[in-house]
Design a protein around this motif. Sequence first.
Motif, PDB file in Angstrom:
ATOM      1  N   SER A 274      56.725 136.838   1.673  1.00 20.48           N
ATOM      2  CA  SER A 274      56.137 135.658   1.051  1.00 20.48           C
ATOM      3  C   SER A 274      57.213 134.806   0.372  1.00 20.48           C
ATOM      4  O   SER A 274      58.128 135.337  -0.265  1.00 20.48           O
ATOM      5  N   THR A 301      49.104 129.769   3.838  1.00 17.90           N
ATOM      6  CA  THR A 301      49.410 129.567   2.431  1.00 17.90           C
ATOM      7  C   THR A 301      48.514 130.443   1.572  1.00 17.90           C
ATOM      8  O   THR A 301      47.457 130.912   2.012  1.00 17.90           O
ATOM      9  N   LYS A 302      48.923 130.626   0.342  1.00 18.06           N
ATOM     10  CA  LYS A 302      48.113 131.310  -0.667  1.00 18.06           C
ATOM     11  C   LYS A 302      48.234 130.516  -1.963  1.00 18.06           C
ATOM     12  O   LYS A 302      49.292 129.999  -2.294  1.00 18.06           O
ATOM     13  N   SER A 362      52.242 129.770  -2.092  1.00 16.19           N
ATOM     14  CA  SER A 362      53.174 130.610  -1.338  1.00 16.19           C
ATOM     15  C   SER A 362      52.893 130.477   0.148  1.00 16.19           C
ATOM     16  O   SER A 362      51.807 130.043   0.562  1.00 16.19           O
ATOM     17  N   MET A 364      53.555 132.461   4.061  1.00 17.88           N
ATOM     18  CA  MET A 364      53.903 133.720   4.723  1.00 17.88           C
ATOM     19  C   MET A 364      53.603 133.631   6.215  1.00 17.88           C
ATOM     20  O   MET A 364      52.630 132.984   6.626  1.00 17.88           O
ATOM     21  N   THR A 366      52.836 136.108   9.471  1.00 22.61           N
ATOM     22  CA  THR A 366      52.455 137.488   9.824  1.00 22.61           C
ATOM     23  C   THR A 366      52.224 137.604  11.329  1.00 22.61           C
ATOM     24  O   THR A 366      52.066 136.610  12.022  1.00 22.61           O
TER      25      THR A 366
END
Length: 366
Positions: A274, A301-302, A362, A364, A366
């Motif tokens: 992240s 996103t987070k 954030s 990331m 995956t």
Amino acid sequence: MGTSRSSHGGGSTSHGKPMAKPLCSTPPRPRPKLSDAVMADPRRAAAILSGRSKWANRTVLHYCFFSGGSHYAVPKSQADAVRHAFDTWKAVGIGLEFVEVDSLSEAEVRIGYSLADGSSASAVGRDVLKIPLTEPTTVYGWDLTTPYGRGTALHELGHVFGMEHEHQNPFAGIKWHEEAVYASLAAPPNNWSRATTFHNILEKLDTQQVQGSAWDPDSIMEYEFEPGLIDEPQKYDLEGLVPPGTLSSADKAWVVKWYPGNAPVPTVLQPFQSIAADLAAGQQIDCTFKPTVSRKYTIATKGATDTLLALFEEIGGKPSFLAADDDSGEDRNASITYKLFKGRTYHVRLRLYQPGQSGTTSLMVT
């Protein structure tokens, strides 16, 4: 505003009064429907409404001219005028890139020319992505090699970047001689209905769609109006409004604010790691990603933020748009799932509308 039609011409009647000019005729564009929770936060709503049409900075906009036997075929002299307009905007120092391509299917911006149609038009900002690939996103309908025509070329590209019409700025303080406006626009060369005139001239933009509180009568996005149409400010009632047809200082400040030319060093993304991004409203983070395995990846996103997430593949040294997700005003996070290939380079750009209470988002893969 959706498709924008603008004309820059000249001439006067036998009585010495300037002739009415053909103007931008834009069909109504539905305003985004934001939830009650979003509308209860004026700053958040304004950030979303003003930013939704804008591109992620450093986007490469590919453009192509209609040619051959097409109804929209662009003569070389007119294409050269549009190329010069792109160069003029780029010389301001903006981060957007412009690349001419030969295939309409590879272009986000597809440019046509038609004297028979007699009008100029351009979709606004990212709305160009909604236009079918066989249709123009921008059309010119008169000679672009005249001073007024050169202003037209700049004006329509302003729409491509997400700029709205300046005279519809709710802070302009313009008061119209409304019946005179209706009568003028109902006559040639525009022949507009009352509804079209209201939408394109008299109707104001939402205050949350514009930045700042000042009107710029010299803006490239301003129309030319003959005397007798504007009641206040009084000088324009007597003299008419004749913008210079060039980029004003405010135009340049606007475009550099949205698309700054100073490119930061991209952050390298690694799978399952992240990256935190502390961004202010309107800022963005640029990342690169080089897959070691060919497969579908999810980039997401987070955080309680409103964002635009965009994915590009590097082709010939330039990022080419693949996909985007806009989570603004929604109770979710932006996410893109796409098959990426080993050995290729991808660019991920995250632009923030509004940082939310935490001010941090954030990213990331995956």
